[in-house]
Design a protein around this motif. Structure first.
Motif, PDB file in Angstrom:
ATOM      1  N   ALA A  91      15.262  -4.898  34.798  1.00 53.57           N
ATOM      2  CA  ALA A  91      16.058  -5.218  36.127  1.00 53.57           C
ATOM      3  C   ALA A  91      15.695  -6.682  37.177  1.00 53.57           C
ATOM      4  O   ALA A  91      14.371  -7.146  36.831  1.00 53.57           O
ATOM      5  CB  ALA A  91      15.217  -3.841  37.530  1.00 53.57           C
ATOM      6  N   ASP A 138      15.902  -5.513  42.091  1.00 54.92           N
ATOM      7  CA  ASP A 138      15.418  -4.198  41.370  1.00 54.92           C
ATOM      8  C   ASP A 138      16.924  -3.466  40.319  1.00 54.92           C
ATOM      9  O   ASP A 138      16.870  -2.721  39.928  1.00 54.92           O
ATOM     10  CB  ASP A 138      15.056  -3.553  42.270  1.00 54.92           C
ATOM     11  N   ARG A 190      11.950  -1.463  33.656  1.00 50.84           N
ATOM     12  CA  ARG A 190      11.619  -0.422  33.181  1.00 50.84           C
ATOM     13  C   ARG A 190      11.877   0.843  32.867  1.00 50.84           C
ATOM     14  O   ARG A 190      13.699   0.532  32.394  1.00 50.84           O
ATOM     15  CB  ARG A 190      11.152  -1.051  35.387  1.00 50.84           C
ATOM     16  N   GLU A 210      14.186  -9.624  39.852  1.00 45.48           N
ATOM     17  CA  GLU A 210      13.048  -9.546  40.948  1.00 45.48           C
ATOM     18  C   GLU A 210      14.101  -9.407  42.243  1.00 45.48           C
ATOM     19  O   GLU A 210      14.651 -10.081  42.511  1.00 45.48           O
ATOM     20  CB  GLU A 210      12.471 -10.971  40.951  1.00 45.48           C
TER      21      GLU A 210
END
Length: 175
Positions: free
Chosen positions: A57, A62, A4, A59
């Motif tokens: 990141a 994060d 992300r 789980e």
């Protein structure tokens, strides 16, 4: 793990990832690399604001265990830095970050991925070759890559053999 965009508040954590990723260089007698400072927060934030900084990141938490920043150099997406914490190594984190950068580069209409790396460090050039990168000959380097190599030399990185590598797009990383 998910890839992300980096968040501004976690940029100091990316510096921590970089420091941790540098530690294994000590075992190869490359303490200067291990001791090198990570990119400054302002630089990381510039990449983040421009949409060119991604994290891997964990789980659940994060929290970043890896990150990648990319530039545009000689018509390619140049991986300026990719770092993964030793605790997360050998789990496909680097491959996933590079795959994400490749998808971004394709969306930008760029021709390839490039990077500079240490030729003889097992988790550097040999790893990238397994993913599908090839070492460039000196006469294949564009002006931008030559400039990057000159900056690296000024920084003292030529104490160890370095290479420029390239993977054409579309890129499908190997195992």
């Amino acid at each position: 793990m998910r890839i992300r965009p980096a968040h501004r508040a976690e940029l100091p954590l990316l510096q921590d990832v970089e420091r941790a990723a540098g530690e294994p260089f000590r075992t190869l007698g490359m303490a200067a690399v291990a001791d090198d400072d990570p990119p400054p927060l302002g630089m990381l934030d510039s990449y983040r604001r421009d949409g060119r900084c991604w994290t891997a990141a964990e789980e659940g938490t994060d929290l970043p265990v890896g990150y990648l920043i990319v530039d545009r150099v000689d018509g390619a997406a140049h991986i300026e830095q990719v770092s993964v914490t030793p605790a997360a190594s050998r789990r496909g984190v680097g491959r996933a970050l590079i795959g994400h950068a490749a998808a971004w580069a394709e969306g930008q209409g760029l021709a390839a991925l490039t990077l500079t790396t240490f030729a003889e460090v097992p988790w550097n050039a040999p790893y990238y070759a397994r993913l599908g990168f090839r070492t460039l000959a000196p006469d294949e380097l564009g002006e931008g890559l030559r400039s990057i190599r000159a900056q690296e030399a000024e920084h003292g990185l030529n104490r160890w053999p370095r290479v420029c590598m390239r993977a054409e797009l579309p890129f499908r990383p190997g195992p």
